[in-house]
Enzyme design. Sequence first.
Site, PDB file in Angstrom:
ATOM      1  N   PHE A 255       0.818  -1.206   0.000  1.00 28.03           N
ATOM      2  CA  PHE A 255       0.000   0.000   0.000  1.00 28.03           C
ATOM      3  C   PHE A 255       0.858   1.266   0.000  1.00 28.03           C
ATOM      4  CE2 PHE A 255      -3.452  -2.748   0.356  1.00 28.03           C
ATOM      5  CZ  PHE A 255      -4.610  -2.023   0.117  1.00 28.03           C
ATOM      6  N   TYR A 256       2.014   1.219   0.631  1.00 28.55           N
ATOM      7  CA  TYR A 256       2.927   2.362   0.579  1.00 28.55           C
ATOM      8  C   TYR A 256       3.351   2.621  -0.863  1.00 28.55           C
ATOM      9  CZ  TYR A 256       6.988   5.318   1.224  1.00 28.55           C
ATOM     10  OH  TYR A 256       7.896   6.355   1.135  1.00 28.55           O
TER      11      TYR A 256
END
Length: 135
Positions: free
Chosen positions: A16-17
């Site tokens: 997700f980063y």
Amino acid sequence: MFDNLDGHRFYEPSTFYGQSKLANALYAKELSRRLSGRGIAVNSVDPGAARTRINKGYFSRLFAKTPAQAAATQALLAANPQTSGITGQYWSDCKVSQGSSLLEDGVLARRLWDVSAEIIARASSRDAHSLQRAA
């Protein structure tokens, strides 16, 4: 992962980063395209890993940038007249960088823009209904 933007199916922090960084750069590309001809520059920047009070480990001492080094690219874009007129680019280490090949996908950038607009519209509608009920 347009079908999992909010992490409801699964959530893996590093995935997700990375997705959020790609989304920031794609969004900047699309905003730059939409503002073309108006004299407004929009770029995205990778500051890199910075040494902080929290991040003091061995890796950080060897490889992370000082806070000043991490801020250098943003400062360059904000204050250096030589960067005037450069828009829609991905910057790293005080220069235009290639980044992911996905950054050249205009269809993907427009889709992200449209999906973002839909999410904002839904949230705004919910907020308006909540305020009406509260009144």
